[in-house]
Write a protein that holds these residues in place. Sequence first.
Motif, PDB file in Angstrom:
ATOM      1  N   VAL A 119       0.862  -1.182   0.000  1.00  0.00           N
ATOM      2  CA  VAL A 119       0.000   0.000   0.000  1.00  0.00           C
ATOM      3  C   VAL A 119       0.893   1.225   0.000  1.00  0.00           C
TER       4      VAL A 119
ATOM      5  N   GLU B  43       1.572   5.020   0.450  1.00  0.00           N
ATOM      6  CA  GLU B  43       1.034   6.167   1.157  1.00  0.00           C
ATOM      7  C   GLU B  43       1.948   7.362   0.903  1.00  0.00           C
ATOM      8  N   PRO B  44       1.493   8.582   1.209  1.00  0.00           N
ATOM      9  CA  PRO B  44       2.296   9.768   0.888  1.00  0.00           C
ATOM     10  C   PRO B  44       3.714   9.737   1.455  1.00  0.00           C
ATOM     11  N   THR B  45       3.870   9.195   2.658  1.00  0.00           N
ATOM     12  CA  THR B  45       5.195   9.234   3.287  1.00  0.00           C
ATOM     13  C   THR B  45       5.768   7.863   3.581  1.00  0.00           C
TER      14      THR B  45
ATOM     15  N   GLN C 128       5.263   3.181   2.880  1.00  0.00           N
ATOM     16  CA  GLN C 128       4.580   2.080   2.236  1.00  0.00           C
ATOM     17  C   GLN C 128       4.547   0.907   3.205  1.00  0.00           C
ATOM     18  N   SER C 129       3.512   0.091   3.105  1.00  0.00           N
ATOM     19  CA  SER C 129       3.373  -1.029   4.022  1.00  0.00           C
ATOM     20  C   SER C 129       2.888  -2.249   3.267  1.00  0.00           C
TER      21      SER C 129
ATOM     22  N   SER D 268       0.706  -5.650   2.566  1.00  0.00           N
ATOM     23  CA  SER D 268      -0.712  -5.930   2.747  1.00  0.00           C
ATOM     24  C   SER D 268      -1.047  -7.289   2.170  1.00  0.00           C
TER      25      SER D 268
ATOM     26  N   GLU E  79      -4.322  -5.663  -0.504  1.00  0.00           N
ATOM     27  CA  GLU E  79      -4.148  -4.519  -1.395  1.00  0.00           C
ATOM     28  C   GLU E  79      -2.772  -4.596  -2.030  1.00  0.00           C
TER      29      GLU E  79
ATOM     30  N   GLN F 193      -9.581   5.418  11.430  1.00  0.00           N
ATOM     31  CA  GLN F 193      -8.441   5.509  10.527  1.00  0.00           C
ATOM     32  C   GLN F 193      -7.846   4.141  10.225  1.00  0.00           C
TER      33      GLN F 193
END
Length: 522
Positions: A386, A388-390, A392-393, A395, A398, A472
């Motif tokens: 995934v 993200e703006p700052t 990544q992770s 999953s 996803e 969130q």
Amino acid sequence: MNKAMGIRSTVVASVLALASSMGWAARSFTPQAGTWAITEELDGKPGRGLAIDVQGNTFFMQVFGYETNGDATFYTATGQMDGDTVTAPLMQYQGGRSFGSDARDAQELGSSGNVTVSFSNGLQGTVQFPGEPARAIQRFEMRSEDYLSRYWEKGKTRYFQSTMLDASQNPQWFAGISVGKLTQDKQWKVWVSELRDYPGQTLDCTQVTGKDEYLCTSTETQAPYDPHPFVQSMRLRIANVDLVGVAEVISQGVKQTYSLNGAAVGGDDRGGIAACPGWQDIYVGDISGCSAKQTPSSGTWLVRDEVTFKPGRGIAIDVQNGMALAQVFNYLPNGDATFHMGSGEFQGRETSFGLNRYRGGRPLGGPSASAELAQAVGDLTLDFVVLEPTAQSSSRIEGGIAFPDEVRKPMLRMAMEPGVLDARSLLGQWWLRFDAESGKQRVNEAITLSRVEGKYTLSADGAVRCWRSNPQFLPQGVCVWNRDGKVYRASLFQQAGNRGSYALQVRDRHGNLMGLGDVPLE
């Protein structure tokens, strides 16, 4: 993947209309999602096959097959299961997107007739295509050389959380089960823990030749008047991320036989079984901060920006035992339906392998025939990250996909039942690990969540209340249990196609058991 070809229109409509009904007979297992093969056609050569995905009572199948002129094609079928069986129209399409083309929707060509699929357990069943007799099908299995080296030859540890079911299929015990070899003597062992105030036990095992199956017996003797349950023997089979088996347990002087279903948490311990960094392979979605391979959820996946609720192209991804297999159901530049397939070793966050198109295989109602390579079209790249703006992770549900001649696009695991991120998705039966808010008491308890009130999912008596506590981070759930004047709290992690290490789902919202059921054992 526009909700997998026709599924964009047909599955969504049928799910919303039917999935909330409780009129179906509950199953004693859940078919394992991924690639299935027609048993008599497994000859090591290209041919036809099935990509099956069952969530709750909703069934979706993508069939890769051939026309009478030899051209590769695909069909889809979707419907609601009645017990262990589903009958649904076998649909065809034309005119959708080819590799590198602009966006375009496909059109239905109509049905070739009904297909009937019946399952005998989570790994076996039958399929009857139009114009054909019923034929046996089975879950397709694959293992990488690295996987065989680590888990069969070296006997690295695999850890499962499991439930033991009595003769009425009610959960009797929760157990943590580890399978592996002791380094010093290379003896296969099973370590059983967490069995209701149970101090733990070790069984000696032998592996069934050529299979991921283990016959285990205790070398210990139960002490007189020992109040704890005592595991006398186990027969276990590991099938991808599922554990199934039988256990003989002596409790209060009575020996009983329990069926066993479990789900993998992690494997190949490098620094200890308790800590997240100890695992090289992760099979759950709530462990983070690890430098490990996180196995994605096998089944039907969607390209996010192609979900238009009209027919389009689709993807079936199957990751198991260190291997990755993908079928892409799409179209040629002239609009004809086709499929492309490829496989390779699963490399973790990003995996690439070549895609091929075939021709000459068996058509519906036709004679037996193997296919041959028609065209190698380039590499498919999958990642399970995934962005993200700052950061990544990793999953399980996803990621991203880059087809030949196309840029990376976000994708996600398809959810086929309504309410996947609200209180309805927590309905069912769970083993939950509760900790007292005051003191250090911990208890594993089988809890049935049977009703919804607003954002809460509750047990019938209202003593247990669960909800998603963090807007969130929707997958994270919290449960509170008022018991004997004390308040206990538990965590669970639930998304369609995902699983967590803090809880084990025993039954889904329809009452279907989540394991593989009565799978043949040695």
